[in-house]
Design a protein around this motif. Sequence first.
Motif, PDB file in Angstrom:
ATOM      1  N   ILE A  34     -52.118 -44.398  -9.880  1.00 26.40           N
ATOM      2  CA  ILE A  34     -51.615 -45.578 -10.595  1.00 26.40           C
ATOM      3  C   ILE A  34     -50.091 -45.596 -10.597  1.00 26.40           C
ATOM      4  CG2 ILE A  34     -51.460 -46.638 -12.884  1.00 26.40           C
ATOM      5  CD1 ILE A  34     -54.384 -45.784 -13.301  1.00 26.40           C
ATOM      6  N   LYS A  35     -49.472 -44.426 -10.829  1.00 22.54           N
ATOM      7  CA  LYS A  35     -48.008 -44.348 -10.820  1.00 22.54           C
ATOM      8  C   LYS A  35     -47.447 -44.681  -9.444  1.00 22.54           C
ATOM      9  CE  LYS A  35     -47.584 -40.976 -14.524  1.00 22.54           C
ATOM     10  NZ  LYS A  35     -47.212 -39.610 -14.891  1.00 22.54           N
ATOM     11  N   ILE A  36     -48.070 -44.158  -8.397  1.00 21.97           N
ATOM     12  CA  ILE A  36     -47.621 -44.431  -7.025  1.00 21.97           C
ATOM     13  C   ILE A  36     -47.758 -45.912  -6.716  1.00 21.97           C
ATOM     14  CG2 ILE A  36     -48.152 -44.042  -4.591  1.00 21.97           C
ATOM     15  CD1 ILE A  36     -48.925 -41.149  -5.382  1.00 21.97           C
ATOM     16  N   ASN A  37     -48.895 -46.508  -7.084  1.00 19.78           N
ATOM     17  CA  ASN A  37     -49.121 -47.929  -6.818  1.00 19.78           C
ATOM     18  C   ASN A  37     -48.128 -48.802  -7.571  1.00 19.78           C
ATOM     19  OD1 ASN A  37     -51.236 -47.345  -5.119  1.00 19.78           O
ATOM     20  ND2 ASN A  37     -52.807 -47.666  -6.675  1.00 19.78           N
ATOM     21  N   LYS A  38     -47.824 -48.437  -8.814  1.00 18.58           N
ATOM     22  CA  LYS A  38     -46.864 -49.207  -9.606  1.00 18.58           C
ATOM     23  C   LYS A  38     -45.472 -49.112  -8.990  1.00 18.58           C
ATOM     24  CE  LYS A  38     -45.924 -51.805 -13.029  1.00 18.58           C
ATOM     25  NZ  LYS A  38     -46.438 -53.162 -13.028  1.00 18.58           N
ATOM     26  N   ARG A  39     -45.089 -47.902  -8.541  1.00 16.39           N
ATOM     27  CA  ARG A  39     -43.783 -47.716  -7.897  1.00 16.39           C
ATOM     28  C   ARG A  39     -43.696 -48.573  -6.633  1.00 16.39           C
ATOM     29  NH1 ARG A  39     -43.802 -42.389  -6.138  1.00 16.39           N
ATOM     30  NH2 ARG A  39     -43.925 -41.772  -8.302  1.00 16.39           N
ATOM     31  N   ASN A  40     -44.766 -48.593  -5.846  1.00 15.39           N
ATOM     32  CA  ASN A  40     -44.787 -49.411  -4.636  1.00 15.39           C
ATOM     33  C   ASN A  40     -44.711 -50.892  -4.955  1.00 15.39           C
ATOM     34  OD1 ASN A  40     -44.922 -47.137  -3.025  1.00 15.39           O
ATOM     35  ND2 ASN A  40     -47.145 -47.191  -2.849  1.00 15.39           N
ATOM     36  N   GLN A  41     -45.380 -51.309  -6.042  1.00 17.07           N
ATOM     37  CA  GLN A  41     -45.338 -52.715  -6.448  1.00 17.07           C
ATOM     38  C   GLN A  41     -43.919 -53.114  -6.843  1.00 17.07           C
ATOM     39  OE1 GLN A  41     -47.577 -53.653  -9.962  1.00 17.07           O
ATOM     40  NE2 GLN A  41     -47.254 -55.847  -9.750  1.00 17.07           N
ATOM     41  N   VAL A  42     -43.228 -52.258  -7.588  1.00 19.01           N
ATOM     42  CA  VAL A  42     -41.849 -52.542  -8.004  1.00 19.01           C
ATOM     43  C   VAL A  42     -40.948 -52.669  -6.774  1.00 19.01           C
ATOM     44  CG1 VAL A  42     -39.849 -51.580  -9.214  1.00 19.01           C
ATOM     45  CG2 VAL A  42     -42.097 -51.524 -10.286  1.00 19.01           C
ATOM     46  N   LYS A  43     -41.145 -51.789  -5.786  1.00 23.84           N
ATOM     47  CA  LYS A  43     -40.357 -51.866  -4.548  1.00 23.84           C
ATOM     48  C   LYS A  43     -40.619 -53.172  -3.808  1.00 23.84           C
ATOM     49  CE  LYS A  43     -40.025 -46.907  -3.598  1.00 23.84           C
ATOM     50  NZ  LYS A  43     -40.454 -45.816  -2.696  1.00 23.84           N
ATOM     51  N   ARG A  44     -41.900 -53.569  -3.703  1.00 27.16           N
ATOM     52  CA  ARG A  44     -42.251 -54.840  -3.039  1.00 27.16           C
ATOM     53  C   ARG A  44     -41.594 -56.013  -3.747  1.00 27.16           C
ATOM     54  NH1 ARG A  44     -47.403 -52.767  -2.916  1.00 27.16           N
ATOM     55  NH2 ARG A  44     -48.010 -54.053  -4.668  1.00 27.16           N
ATOM     56  N   ASP A  45     -41.684 -56.020  -5.086  1.00 28.55           N
ATOM     57  CA  ASP A  45     -41.088 -57.108  -5.861  1.00 28.55           C
ATOM     58  C   ASP A  45     -39.581 -57.161  -5.665  1.00 28.55           C
ATOM     59  OD1 ASP A  45     -43.582 -57.786  -6.795  1.00 28.55           O
ATOM     60  OD2 ASP A  45     -43.304 -56.928  -8.795  1.00 28.55           O
ATOM     61  N   LYS A  46     -38.939 -56.000  -5.652  1.00 30.35           N
ATOM     62  CA  LYS A  46     -37.487 -55.940  -5.463  1.00 30.35           C
ATOM     63  C   LYS A  46     -37.112 -56.474  -4.088  1.00 30.35           C
ATOM     64  CE  LYS A  46     -33.577 -52.802  -5.838  1.00 30.35           C
ATOM     65  NZ  LYS A  46     -33.133 -51.426  -6.072  1.00 30.35           N
ATOM     66  N   ASN A  47     -37.876 -56.101  -3.061  1.00 36.96           N
ATOM     67  CA  ASN A  47     -37.612 -56.598  -1.712  1.00 36.96           C
ATOM     68  C   ASN A  47     -37.818 -58.104  -1.607  1.00 36.96           C
ATOM     69  OD1 ASN A  47     -36.969 -54.057  -0.776  1.00 36.96           O
ATOM     70  ND2 ASN A  47     -39.027 -53.613  -0.042  1.00 36.96           N
ATOM     71  N   ASN A  48     -38.684 -58.660  -2.450  1.00 35.05           N
ATOM     72  CA  ASN A  48     -38.928 -60.106  -2.462  1.00 35.05           C
ATOM     73  C   ASN A  48     -37.963 -60.841  -3.391  1.00 35.05           C
ATOM     74  OD1 ASN A  48     -41.041 -59.911  -0.631  1.00 35.05           O
ATOM     75  ND2 ASN A  48     -42.580 -59.642  -2.231  1.00 35.05           N
ATOM     76  N   GLY A  49     -36.995 -60.115  -3.945  1.00 29.17           N
ATOM     77  CA  GLY A  49     -35.986 -60.746  -4.802  1.00 29.17           C
ATOM     78  C   GLY A  49     -36.463 -60.997  -6.220  1.00 29.17           C
ATOM     79  N   LEU A  50     -37.509 -60.324  -6.645  1.00 33.88           N
ATOM     80  CA  LEU A  50     -38.048 -60.531  -7.988  1.00 33.88           C
ATOM     81  C   LEU A  50     -37.502 -59.488  -8.950  1.00 33.88           C
ATOM     82  CD1 LEU A  50     -41.764 -61.223  -7.060  1.00 33.88           C
ATOM     83  CD2 LEU A  50     -39.980 -62.888  -7.533  1.00 33.88           C
ATOM     84  N   LYS A  51     -37.309 -59.908 -10.192  1.00 32.43           N
ATOM     85  CA  LYS A  51     -36.829 -59.020 -11.245  1.00 32.43           C
ATOM     86  C   LYS A  51     -37.788 -59.124 -12.414  1.00 32.43           C
ATOM     87  CE  LYS A  51     -33.519 -56.497 -13.092  1.00 32.43           C
ATOM     88  NZ  LYS A  51     -33.263 -55.156 -12.660  1.00 32.43           N
ATOM     89  N   ARG A  52     -38.164 -58.001 -12.989  1.00 32.26           N
ATOM     90  CA  ARG A  52     -39.130 -57.972 -14.081  1.00 32.26           C
ATOM     91  C   ARG A  52     -38.452 -58.389 -15.389  1.00 32.26           C
ATOM     92  NH1 ARG A  52     -43.997 -55.465 -14.706  1.00 32.26           N
ATOM     93  NH2 ARG A  52     -44.595 -55.017 -16.833  1.00 32.26           N
ATOM     94  N   VAL A  53     -39.100 -59.307 -16.125  1.00 34.37           N
ATOM     95  CA  VAL A  53     -38.643 -59.743 -17.435  1.00 34.37           C
ATOM     96  C   VAL A  53     -39.835 -59.613 -18.374  1.00 34.37           C
ATOM     97  CG1 VAL A  53     -37.777 -61.676 -18.803  1.00 34.37           C
ATOM     98  CG2 VAL A  53     -37.014 -61.374 -16.439  1.00 34.37           C
ATOM     99  N   GLU A  54     -39.595 -58.989 -19.507  1.00 37.34           N
ATOM    100  CA  GLU A  54     -40.691 -58.792 -20.455  1.00 37.34           C
ATOM    101  C   GLU A  54     -40.262 -59.303 -21.818  1.00 37.34           C
ATOM    102  OE1 GLU A  54     -43.351 -55.046 -22.080  1.00 37.34           O
ATOM    103  OE2 GLU A  54     -42.312 -54.892 -20.168  1.00 37.34           O
ATOM    104  N   PHE A  55     -41.132 -60.076 -22.468  1.00 36.66           N
ATOM    105  CA  PHE A  55     -40.834 -60.576 -23.798  1.00 36.66           C
ATOM    106  C   PHE A  55     -42.131 -60.806 -24.556  1.00 36.66           C
ATOM    107  CE2 PHE A  55     -41.035 -64.078 -20.844  1.00 36.66           C
ATOM    108  CZ  PHE A  55     -41.800 -65.027 -21.478  1.00 36.66           C
ATOM    109  N   LYS A  56     -42.016 -60.918 -25.870  1.00 31.38           N
ATOM    110  CA  LYS A  56     -43.182 -61.109 -26.715  1.00 31.38           C
ATOM    111  C   LYS A  56     -43.191 -62.540 -27.228  1.00 31.38           C
ATOM    112  CE  LYS A  56     -43.171 -56.344 -28.274  1.00 31.38           C
ATOM    113  NZ  LYS A  56     -43.100 -55.430 -29.421  1.00 31.38           N
ATOM    114  N   VAL A  57     -44.379 -63.139 -27.240  1.00 31.58           N
ATOM    115  CA  VAL A  57     -44.551 -64.485 -27.785  1.00 31.58           C
ATOM    116  C   VAL A  57     -45.731 -64.459 -28.759  1.00 31.58           C
ATOM    117  CG1 VAL A  57     -43.587 -65.680 -25.777  1.00 31.58           C
ATOM    118  CG2 VAL A  57     -46.025 -65.212 -25.864  1.00 31.58           C
ATOM    119  N   HIS A  58     -45.749 -65.434 -29.645  1.00 34.56           N
ATOM    120  CA  HIS A  58     -46.844 -65.543 -30.599  1.00 34.56           C
ATOM    121  C   HIS A  58     -48.146 -65.848 -29.859  1.00 34.56           C
ATOM    122  CE1 HIS A  58     -49.201 -67.005 -34.026  1.00 34.56           C
ATOM    123  NE2 HIS A  58     -48.415 -66.205 -34.737  1.00 34.56           N
TER     124      HIS A  58
END
Length: 93
Positions: A34-58
């Motif tokens: 799971i850790k390896i897959n998540k790391r690979n996903q973050v790399k793919r997203d970064k290469n696609n120009g995506l940045k993670r944003v996290e926030f809480k909503v009601h």
Amino acid sequence: MAKEITDLTTIDLFNNEKRPGRPKTNPHSRSVQIKINKRNQVKRDKNNGLKRVEFKVHHSLFEQLEQLANTQQVSRSELIEALLIESLAAHVK
């Protein structure tokens, strides 16, 4: 004492036997996979120009977003991105 396949009270006698099932195809444990897959996903997203944003909503807002995303047949992430782009475009004018 005889060893019976159907005897569950002597389960310790069956510890060394191979059980049928899906063969192990990965040398890593599930948590490491799971850790390896998540790391690979973050790399793919970064290469696609995506940045993670996290926030809480009601919860009620979350349900509205989910319903609107289903209505428009897009993911919740795509819907939020479109709403943010639309809102920013309105403020830039």
